[in-house]
Scaffold this active site. Structure first.
Site, short mmCIF file in Angstrom:
data_model
loop_
_atom_site.label_atom_id
_atom_site.label_comp_id
_atom_site.label_asym_id
_atom_site.label_seq_id
_atom_site.Cartn_x
_atom_site.Cartn_y
_atom_site.Cartn_z
N ASP A 287 0.84 -1.20 0.00
CA ASP A 287 0.00 0.00 0.00
C ASP A 287 0.88 1.25 0.00
O ASP A 287 2.05 1.19 0.38
CB ASP A 287 -0.89 0.02 1.25
CG ASP A 287 -1.87 -1.13 1.25
OD1 ASP A 287 -2.17 -1.67 0.17
OD2 ASP A 287 -2.34 -1.49 2.35
N1 URA Z 1 -1.33 -5.97 3.79
C1 URA Z 1 -1.81 -4.72 3.79
O1 URA Z 1 -2.86 -4.44 4.32
N2 URA Z 1 -1.11 -3.78 3.13
C2 URA Z 1 0.08 -4.02 2.54
O2 URA Z 1 0.69 -3.11 2.00
C3 URA Z 1 0.58 -5.33 2.57
C4 URA Z 1 -0.14 -6.30 3.21
#
Ligand code: URA
Length: 237
Positions: free
Chosen positions: A103
Protein backbone atom coordinates in the site's frame (compact mmCIF):
# COMPACT_ATOMS: atom_id res chain seq x y z
CA UNK A 1 20.11 -1.58 -28.47
CA UNK A 2 22.73 1.16 -28.55
CA UNK A 3 26.28 0.03 -27.84
CA UNK A 4 26.71 2.53 -24.99
CA UNK A 5 23.51 1.30 -23.35
CA UNK A 6 24.58 -2.32 -23.80
CA UNK A 7 27.85 -1.64 -21.98
CA UNK A 8 26.34 0.56 -19.27
CA UNK A 9 23.64 -2.02 -18.58
CA UNK A 10 26.31 -4.71 -18.36
CA UNK A 11 27.91 -2.83 -15.47
CA UNK A 12 30.96 -1.60 -17.40
CA UNK A 13 30.43 1.99 -16.26
CA UNK A 14 28.11 4.96 -16.51
CA UNK A 15 26.74 5.98 -19.93
CA UNK A 16 29.24 8.86 -19.97
CA UNK A 17 32.18 6.62 -19.09
CA UNK A 18 31.33 3.95 -21.65
CA UNK A 19 30.91 6.57 -24.38
CA UNK A 20 34.50 7.66 -23.77
CA UNK A 21 35.77 4.07 -23.78
CA UNK A 22 33.97 3.43 -27.09
CA UNK A 23 35.33 6.62 -28.67
CA UNK A 24 38.85 5.53 -27.73
CA UNK A 25 38.31 2.41 -29.85
CA UNK A 26 38.52 -0.10 -27.01
CA UNK A 27 35.29 -1.86 -27.97
CA UNK A 28 34.81 -4.35 -30.80
CA UNK A 29 31.59 -5.69 -32.22
CA UNK A 30 31.99 -9.02 -33.99
CA UNK A 31 35.73 -8.48 -34.09
CA UNK A 32 35.68 -4.96 -35.57
CA UNK A 33 36.46 -1.83 -33.59
CA UNK A 34 33.41 0.44 -33.28
CA UNK A 35 33.86 4.06 -32.18
CA UNK A 36 30.25 5.17 -32.43
CA UNK A 37 28.38 4.89 -29.08
CA UNK A 38 25.08 4.88 -30.98
CA UNK A 39 26.01 1.81 -33.01
CA UNK A 40 23.16 -0.70 -32.71
CA UNK A 41 23.96 -4.16 -31.37
CA UNK A 42 21.77 -7.16 -30.83
CA UNK A 43 22.15 -8.25 -27.19
CA UNK A 44 22.09 -11.95 -27.97
CA UNK A 45 23.45 -12.23 -31.53
CA UNK A 46 26.38 -9.82 -31.62
CA UNK A 47 29.69 -10.45 -29.86
CA UNK A 48 30.86 -7.38 -27.98
CA UNK A 49 34.35 -7.29 -26.53
CA UNK A 50 36.04 -4.73 -24.32
CA UNK A 51 39.86 -4.83 -24.23
CA UNK A 52 39.44 -8.21 -25.95
CA UNK A 53 37.15 -9.71 -23.31
CA UNK A 54 33.60 -10.67 -24.20
CA UNK A 55 30.81 -8.81 -22.44
CA UNK A 56 27.83 -11.10 -21.95
CA UNK A 57 24.57 -9.23 -21.71
CA UNK A 58 22.49 -9.98 -18.61
CA UNK A 59 18.87 -9.32 -19.56
CA UNK A 60 17.45 -9.60 -16.03
CA UNK A 61 17.55 -7.18 -13.17
CA UNK A 62 16.70 -7.79 -9.50
CA UNK A 63 16.43 -4.76 -7.24
CA UNK A 64 15.75 -4.59 -3.52
CA UNK A 65 14.05 -1.40 -2.35
CA UNK A 66 13.26 -0.10 1.10
CA UNK A 67 9.96 1.38 0.01
CA UNK A 68 9.20 4.70 1.64
CA UNK A 69 5.71 5.76 2.63
CA UNK A 70 3.85 7.95 0.11
CA UNK A 71 4.85 6.19 -3.12
CA UNK A 72 2.77 3.65 -4.92
CA UNK A 73 3.79 0.16 -6.01
CA UNK A 74 3.22 0.60 -9.72
CA UNK A 75 5.27 1.35 -12.79
CA UNK A 76 3.28 4.42 -13.87
CA UNK A 77 0.75 6.73 -12.30
CA UNK A 78 -0.81 10.02 -13.39
CA UNK A 79 -0.78 11.69 -9.98
CA UNK A 80 1.51 9.85 -7.59
CA UNK A 81 5.19 9.11 -7.50
CA UNK A 82 5.80 5.42 -8.13
CA UNK A 83 8.49 3.05 -6.88
CA UNK A 84 9.85 2.90 -10.44
CA UNK A 85 10.26 6.70 -10.40
CA UNK A 86 12.72 6.24 -7.52
CA UNK A 87 15.08 4.09 -9.61
CA UNK A 88 18.14 5.30 -11.47
CA UNK A 89 17.68 5.77 -15.24
CA UNK A 90 19.86 2.79 -16.16
CA UNK A 91 17.75 0.53 -13.94
CA UNK A 92 14.54 1.77 -15.53
CA UNK A 93 15.95 0.77 -18.94
CA UNK A 94 15.35 -2.86 -17.91
CA UNK A 95 11.65 -2.11 -17.37
CA UNK A 96 11.40 -3.61 -13.90
CA UNK A 97 8.07 -3.88 -12.09
CA UNK A 98 7.29 -4.36 -8.41
CA UNK A 99 6.70 -7.96 -7.29
CA UNK A 100 3.37 -7.62 -5.56
CA UNK A 101 1.89 -4.46 -4.15
CA UNK A 102 2.53 -2.68 -0.93
CA UNK A 103 0.00 0.00 0.00
CA UNK A 104 0.99 3.64 -0.42
CA UNK A 105 1.59 3.98 3.33
CA UNK A 106 3.31 0.59 3.76
CA UNK A 107 7.10 0.67 3.93
CA UNK A 108 9.91 -1.85 3.67
CA UNK A 109 11.02 -4.69 1.47
CA UNK A 110 10.00 -4.49 -2.16
CA UNK A 111 11.56 -6.51 -4.95
CA UNK A 112 11.56 -5.03 -8.44
CA UNK A 113 12.47 -7.17 -11.41
CA UNK A 114 11.74 -7.78 -15.08
CA UNK A 115 11.81 -11.55 -14.46
CA UNK A 116 8.14 -12.50 -14.72
CA UNK A 117 8.80 -16.14 -13.91
CA UNK A 118 10.43 -15.40 -10.57
CA UNK A 119 7.75 -12.83 -9.74
CA UNK A 120 5.07 -15.42 -10.42
CA UNK A 121 6.77 -17.94 -8.14
CA UNK A 122 6.98 -15.47 -5.30
CA UNK A 123 3.37 -14.40 -5.63
CA UNK A 124 1.64 -17.68 -6.41
CA UNK A 125 -0.39 -18.87 -3.41
CA UNK A 126 0.57 -22.41 -4.42
CA UNK A 127 4.21 -21.72 -3.60
CA UNK A 128 3.44 -20.76 0.04
CA UNK A 129 6.05 -18.02 0.24
CA UNK A 130 6.06 -16.34 3.68
CA UNK A 131 5.80 -12.56 3.79
CA UNK A 132 6.77 -11.15 7.17
CA UNK A 133 5.76 -7.67 8.32
CA UNK A 134 6.26 -5.54 11.39
CA UNK A 135 2.89 -4.18 12.38
CA UNK A 136 1.60 -1.62 14.85
CA UNK A 137 -2.08 -1.36 15.69
CA UNK A 138 -4.12 1.24 17.54
CA UNK A 139 -4.91 -0.97 20.53
CA UNK A 140 -3.49 -3.78 22.61
CA UNK A 141 -2.29 -6.83 20.66
CA UNK A 142 -3.85 -9.90 22.23
CA UNK A 143 -3.39 -13.65 22.30
CA UNK A 144 -6.94 -13.89 20.97
CA UNK A 145 -5.71 -12.08 17.84
CA UNK A 146 -2.80 -14.50 17.62
CA UNK A 147 -5.20 -17.45 17.73
CA UNK A 148 -7.62 -15.93 15.26
CA UNK A 149 -4.81 -15.27 12.76
CA UNK A 150 -3.52 -18.83 13.20
CA UNK A 151 -7.03 -20.15 12.51
CA UNK A 152 -7.76 -17.87 9.53
CA UNK A 153 -9.86 -14.74 9.66
CA UNK A 154 -13.09 -14.15 7.79
CA UNK A 155 -12.86 -10.75 6.13
CA UNK A 156 -15.76 -8.37 5.50
CA UNK A 157 -16.26 -9.82 2.00
CA UNK A 158 -16.64 -13.36 3.37
CA UNK A 159 -13.16 -14.57 2.35
CA UNK A 160 -11.37 -16.59 5.03
CA UNK A 161 -7.63 -16.03 5.11
CA UNK A 162 -5.16 -18.92 5.15
CA UNK A 163 -3.52 -19.51 8.53
CA UNK A 164 -0.96 -16.86 9.43
CA UNK A 165 1.33 -16.21 12.37
CA UNK A 166 1.37 -13.29 14.80
CA UNK A 167 4.28 -12.81 17.18
CA UNK A 168 3.59 -10.15 19.78
CA UNK A 169 6.59 -8.00 20.62
CA UNK A 170 4.80 -5.45 22.81
CA UNK A 171 1.18 -6.21 23.60
CA UNK A 172 0.52 -2.85 25.23
CA UNK A 173 2.13 -0.85 22.41
CA UNK A 174 0.18 -2.94 19.90
CA UNK A 175 3.34 -4.08 18.13
CA UNK A 176 4.31 -7.40 16.63
CA UNK A 177 5.31 -9.41 13.58
CA UNK A 178 2.78 -10.95 11.26
CA UNK A 179 3.59 -13.58 8.65
CA UNK A 180 1.17 -14.45 5.87
CA UNK A 181 1.51 -16.33 2.60
CA UNK A 182 -1.19 -14.55 0.65
CA UNK A 183 -1.35 -11.05 -0.76
CA UNK A 184 -4.98 -10.04 -1.01
CA UNK A 185 -5.76 -6.34 -1.36
CA UNK A 186 -5.07 -4.57 2.00
CA UNK A 187 -5.00 -8.02 3.55
CA UNK A 188 -3.32 -7.32 6.88
CA UNK A 189 -5.28 -4.12 7.44
CA UNK A 190 -8.50 -5.95 6.72
CA UNK A 191 -7.52 -8.86 8.99
CA UNK A 192 -7.06 -6.48 11.92
CA UNK A 193 -10.19 -4.53 10.99
CA UNK A 194 -12.14 -7.77 11.33
CA UNK A 195 -10.81 -7.89 14.89
CA UNK A 196 -11.84 -4.25 15.58
CA UNK A 197 -8.28 -2.91 15.32
CA UNK A 198 -6.69 -0.44 12.91
CA UNK A 199 -3.22 -0.87 11.49
CA UNK A 200 -1.29 2.34 12.05
CA UNK A 201 2.09 1.20 10.68
CA UNK A 202 3.09 -1.66 8.45
CA UNK A 203 6.57 -2.51 7.23
CA UNK A 204 7.51 -5.59 5.23
CA UNK A 205 10.69 -7.22 6.47
CA UNK A 206 10.94 -10.50 4.58
CA UNK A 207 9.67 -12.22 1.48
CA UNK A 208 10.62 -15.89 1.38
CA UNK A 209 14.36 -16.05 1.95
CA UNK A 210 14.86 -12.39 1.07
CA UNK A 211 15.39 -10.06 4.03
CA UNK A 212 15.28 -6.27 3.98
CA UNK A 213 18.84 -4.90 4.11
CA UNK A 214 18.96 -2.66 7.18
CA UNK A 215 21.54 -0.46 5.49
CA UNK A 216 18.97 0.75 2.97
CA UNK A 217 17.33 3.99 4.03
CA UNK A 218 13.73 4.58 2.92
CA UNK A 219 13.74 5.09 -0.85
CA UNK A 220 17.16 3.48 -1.33
CA UNK A 221 17.78 0.48 -3.55
CA UNK A 222 20.49 -2.04 -4.29
CA UNK A 223 20.85 -5.01 -6.60
CA UNK A 224 20.29 -8.45 -5.13
CA UNK A 225 23.47 -10.37 -4.42
CA UNK A 226 24.11 -13.63 -6.27
CA UNK A 227 23.44 -15.55 -3.07
CA UNK A 228 20.10 -13.83 -2.44
CA UNK A 229 19.03 -14.55 -5.98
CA UNK A 230 20.05 -18.21 -5.85
CA UNK A 231 18.16 -18.69 -2.59
CA UNK A 232 15.05 -17.03 -4.02
CA UNK A 233 15.19 -19.23 -7.10
CA UNK A 234 15.02 -22.33 -4.90
CA UNK A 235 11.43 -21.55 -3.97
CA UNK A 236 10.11 -24.01 -6.52
CA UNK A 237 8.38 -26.81 -4.63
N1 URA B 1 -1.33 -5.97 3.79
C1 URA B 1 -1.81 -4.72 3.79
O1 URA B 1 -2.86 -4.44 4.32
N2 URA B 1 -1.11 -3.78 3.13
C2 URA B 1 0.08 -4.02 2.54
O2 URA B 1 0.69 -3.11 2.00
C3 URA B 1 0.58 -5.33 2.57
C4 URA B 1 -0.14 -6.30 3.21
Amino acid sequence: MRLDKFLANSGVGSRKEVKQIIKKGKVCVNGKSVKNPQHIVHEMLDTVTLFGEQIVYEPWIYIMMNKPSGVISATKDQRNQTVVDLLEDWMRDYEPFPVGRLDKDTTGLLLLTNDGQLAHQLLSPKKHVDKKYWVKIDCEMSEAMQEAIAQGITLEDGYTTKPGRLEISSALAGEGYITIQEGKFHQIKRMFQSMQAQVVQLKRLEMGTLKLDNNLKPGEVRLLTKKELEQLRHIKK
